[in-house]
Design a protein around this motif. Structure first.
Motif, PDB file in Angstrom:
ATOM      1  N   LEU A 382       0.935  -1.303  -0.106  1.00 61.42           N
ATOM      2  CA  LEU A 382       0.170  -0.077   0.128  1.00 61.42           C
ATOM      3  C   LEU A 382       0.838   1.224   0.019  1.00 61.42           C
ATOM      4  O   LEU A 382       0.378   2.073  -0.805  1.00 61.42           O
ATOM      5  CB  LEU A 382      -1.006  -0.053   1.291  1.00 61.42           C
ATOM      6  CG  LEU A 382      -1.811  -1.295   1.309  1.00 61.42           C
ATOM      7  CD1 LEU A 382      -2.945  -1.136   2.620  1.00 61.42           C
ATOM      8  CD2 LEU A 382      -2.673  -1.432   0.011  1.00 61.42           C
ATOM      9  N   GLU A 383       2.128   1.095   0.724  1.00 62.17           N
ATOM     10  CA  GLU A 383       2.857   2.326   0.864  1.00 62.17           C
ATOM     11  C   GLU A 383       3.382   2.810  -0.767  1.00 62.17           C
ATOM     12  O   GLU A 383       3.406   3.872  -1.117  1.00 62.17           O
ATOM     13  CB  GLU A 383       4.019   1.881   1.479  1.00 62.17           C
ATOM     14  CG  GLU A 383       5.152   3.100   1.744  1.00 62.17           C
ATOM     15  CD  GLU A 383       6.352   2.706   2.481  1.00 62.17           C
ATOM     16  OE1 GLU A 383       7.517   3.429   2.601  1.00 62.17           O
ATOM     17  OE2 GLU A 383       5.986   1.813   3.318  1.00 62.17           O
ATOM     18  N   MET A 384       3.759   1.649  -1.327  1.00 59.55           N
ATOM     19  CA  MET A 384       4.272   1.832  -2.794  1.00 59.55           C
ATOM     20  C   MET A 384       3.326   2.373  -3.710  1.00 59.55           C
ATOM     21  O   MET A 384       3.422   3.182  -4.479  1.00 59.55           O
ATOM     22  CB  MET A 384       4.860   0.417  -3.484  1.00 59.55           C
ATOM     23  CG  MET A 384       6.222   0.144  -2.650  1.00 59.55           C
ATOM     24  SD  MET A 384       6.942  -1.179  -3.422  1.00 59.55           S
ATOM     25  CE  MET A 384       5.652  -2.545  -2.944  1.00 59.55           C
ATOM     26  N   CYS A 385       2.060   1.950  -3.618  1.00 63.28           N
ATOM     27  CA  CYS A 385       0.895   2.418  -4.208  1.00 63.28           C
ATOM     28  C   CYS A 385       0.568   3.793  -3.846  1.00 63.28           C
ATOM     29  O   CYS A 385       0.498   4.671  -4.896  1.00 63.28           O
ATOM     30  CB  CYS A 385      -0.407   1.714  -4.015  1.00 63.28           C
ATOM     31  SG  CYS A 385      -0.486  -0.192  -4.643  1.00 63.28           S
ATOM     32  N   GLY A 386       0.669   4.422  -2.594  1.00 68.75           N
ATOM     33  CA  GLY A 386       0.571   5.458  -2.419  1.00 68.75           C
ATOM     34  C   GLY A 386       1.539   6.477  -2.838  1.00 68.75           C
ATOM     35  O   GLY A 386       1.568   7.731  -3.338  1.00 68.75           O
ATOM     36  N   GLN A 387       2.968   5.989  -2.965  1.00 73.21           N
ATOM     37  CA  GLN A 387       3.994   6.625  -3.793  1.00 73.21           C
ATOM     38  C   GLN A 387       3.697   6.997  -4.877  1.00 73.21           C
ATOM     39  O   GLN A 387       4.241   8.009  -5.585  1.00 73.21           O
ATOM     40  CB  GLN A 387       5.326   5.974  -3.496  1.00 73.21           C
ATOM     41  CG  GLN A 387       6.017   5.749  -2.234  1.00 73.21           C
ATOM     42  CD  GLN A 387       7.083   5.078  -1.876  1.00 73.21           C
ATOM     43  OE1 GLN A 387       7.488   4.186  -2.871  1.00 73.21           O
ATOM     44  NE2 GLN A 387       7.471   4.573  -0.610  1.00 73.21           N
ATOM     45  N   HIS A 388       3.400   6.065  -5.717  1.00 74.95           N
ATOM     46  CA  HIS A 388       2.919   6.250  -7.158  1.00 74.95           C
ATOM     47  C   HIS A 388       1.765   7.269  -7.159  1.00 74.95           C
ATOM     48  O   HIS A 388       1.977   8.325  -8.054  1.00 74.95           O
ATOM     49  CB  HIS A 388       2.194   4.939  -7.807  1.00 74.95           C
ATOM     50  CG  HIS A 388       1.586   5.248  -9.294  1.00 74.95           C
ATOM     51  ND1 HIS A 388       2.462   5.619 -10.387  1.00 74.95           N
ATOM     52  CD2 HIS A 388       0.415   5.143  -9.380  1.00 74.95           C
ATOM     53  CE1 HIS A 388       1.768   5.536 -11.376  1.00 74.95           C
ATOM     54  NE2 HIS A 388       0.307   5.506 -10.846  1.00 74.95           N
TER      55      HIS A 388
END
Length: 399
Positions: A382-388
Motif C-alpha cells: 500500500l505504501e508503494m501504491c501511495g508513492q505512485h
C-alpha cells in the motif's frame, strides 16, 4: 487423456465452457477430498484428474502450446471458485499457472518438451541459486523454498544468478544482477520434507535443491523480458507478479466465500447456546452478513474492473504502464485484506462450532491466514501504491 481437452497436439484447447464454469463443475469433488489433501500434504489423484480433465492448469499457457491465454479477470474468478472448495488446491493451481507464463519466453521446441504432455505441470519456489555458464548452457546448484505443488509437478524451476566463465557476475544493462530460471525434470531434483505449517498444508510447499545439474540454454528462461518474449499477446504484457497477485487474491477471496456461505447456511437454522432466538433473527448477524457480502462482492468487482482496464491498455498500447501496475497491486492486496476480515468475522460469530476439526470453518481459518502471510498480501504494498499516486517513483520486486 481426457476427452474434455480434445487435443490433437497442434490446435489450442477447445472446450465448450469457460474456465470459471469448469472450475465450479468440479468444486464438489475437490471439497469432498479437502481433508485428505491436508492430511496427505498432496492433491489427491481424483482431484488432479478433475483439474486436468477440465484443463485448468493450462489457462495461462499460450494457445500455441494448447493453452487458453485467458484474461486475468477470468483467471482470478477461476481461482476464487476453486478456493471456495479448498484453499490448497487453488494455491497449487495458481502457482502452476503463473509458472506456465514462462512458455511465452521460450523457444517453441523447448516449450513443447515441457508442456507437450497435457498433464504437464511446472513448479518452482523462492530463492536464488547459482548458474555457471558452460558450453551449451549452465551448470546449476542451489536450494529454493516454498515449491507449492511439487508433488504433482513434472518439471521444476530454479531462479539463478549467472556466473560467467571468468568468474564475473552477469549483469543487466542497468547494472543489476541478471537472473534466469533454470528448468529441469522433477526426477533430477532433491527434495527436503520441511513443510510443517498451520495452513495450506495441502500445497506441500517443500524446499528442493539442484546439485550441479546441467541445464541447456533453451531451458533457461528470463521471465518478463520484452527482449525474450516470443508470444505477442495482451496476456504476456502483464508480468508474472501481476498474475500471481490476481491468482492468490482469488485464493483468499474464495476461502472467505466458502466460510461466509457456510456461516450463512448454519445461521439459518442454529440457535446459539444460552440464546432464545435463532441466529437468523439476530440483528447483529443480519447486519454482519450483509456487510460481509458487500465487502467480498465489492472487492471482487473492483479487482475485475482493474484487471479488465489493464487488459484493454495492454491490447491497445502493447504494454501496461506504472498506473496499471499500481492499480493491480492495490486491488489485489486490498482483496486479500478484505477477505481475511470477512473470514475472521464468520469464524468468530460461528462460536464454538468454528473450532471443530472437520467442520467448515477451522481449516479455512488456518488457510486464509497462511494465504495472507504470503508476499502478495504485504501491507507494505500500500505504501508503494501511495508513492505512485503522489507522483513518486516506487520500486520493489513485487510491485
Amino acid at each position: 487423456m481426457s476427452a474434455a481437452l480434445e487435443m490433437d497436439g497442434l490446435s489450442p484447447i477447445r472446450v465448450g465452457t469457460d474456465p470459471v464454469a469448469r472450475a465450479r463443475s468440479i468444486a464438489a469433488r475437490i471439497e469432498a477430498d479437502s481433508a485428505r489433501i491436508e492430511s496427505d500434504k498432496a492433491l489427491t489423484p481424483e482431484v488432479l484428474d478433475a483439474l486436468h480433465g477440465a484443463a485448468l492448469f493450462r489457462t495461462l499457457l499460450p494457445r500455441a502450446y494448447n493453452g487458453e491465454e485467458v484474461r486475468p479477470a477470468t483467471f482470478f474468478r477461476m481461482e476464487e471458485a476453486i478456493a471456495a472448495a479448498d484453499g490448497s488446491t487453488a494455491w497449487c493451481l495458481g502457482q502452476a499457472s503463473g509458472c506456465s507464463f514462462a512458455a511465452a519466453y521460450m523457444a517453441p521446441e523447448a516449450a513443447w518438451e515441457v508442456w507437450g504432455d497435457p498433464r504437464a505441470v511446472l513448479a518452482w519456489g523462492f530463492g536464488t541459486g547459482t548458474a555457471h555458464a558452460v558450453p551449451g548452457g549452465y551448470r546449476v546448484s542451489g536450494t529454493w523454498g516454498f515449491a507449492s505443488g511439487n508433488r504433482h509437478a513434472s518439471w521444476m524451476g530454479g531462479h539463478c544468478r549467472l556466473v560467467e566463465p571468468d568468474g564475473s557476475i552477469r549483469r543487466n544493462p542497468d547494472g543489476s544482477e541478471a537472473e534466469r530460471t533454470m528448468l529441469v525434470r522433477r526426477e533430477a531434483v532433491r527434495f527436503h520434507d520441511v513443510w510443517n505449517v498451520v495452513g495450506l498444508r495441502g500445497t506441500n510447499s517443500d524446499t528442493y535443491s539442484f546439485d550441479e545439474l546441467f541445464v541447456p540454454e533453451a531451458f533457461s528462461v528470463c521471465r518478463d523480458s520484452d527482449a525474450e518474449r516470443r508470444i505477442d499477446s495482451p496476456l504476456y504484457k502483464f508480468t508474472t507478479t501481476n498474475l500471481y497477485a490476481a491468482g492468490f487474491a482469488g485464493v483468499s477471496m474464495g476461502i472467505a466465500r466458502g466460510m461466509l456461505d457456510a456461516f450463512t447456511s448454519m445461521a439459518r437454522t442454529k440457535t446459539g447456546a444460552a440464546m432464545t432466538r435463532p441466529m437468523r433473527e439476530s440483528e447483529v448477524i443480519q447486519n454482519g452478513i450483509a456487510q460481509c457480502e458487500a465487502k467480498l462482492r465489492s472487492a471482487g468487482a473492483w479487482l475485475v474492473e482493474v484487471l479488465e482496464e489493464a487488459w484493454e491498455v495492454a491490447r491497445s498500447r502493447g504494454h501496461i504502464t506504472m498506473q496499471e501496475r499500481a492499480m493491480v497491486r492495490l486491488a489485489t492486496t486490498s482483496a486479500i485484506h478484505r477477505a481475511k476480515e470477512v473470514a475472521e468475522w464468520a469464524y468468530h460469530e460461528a462460536g464454538a462450532s468454528a473450532i471443530m476439526v472437520g467442520g467448515p470453518f477451522e481449516r479455512r481459518m488456518r488457510d486464509i491466514h497462511a494465504s495472507a502471510q504470503q508476499v502478495q498480501g504485504r501491507t507494505a504494498h500500500l505504501e508503494m501504491c501511495g508513492q505512485h499516486f503522489l507522483g513518486m517513483n516506487p520500486s520493489g520486486r513485487f510491485f
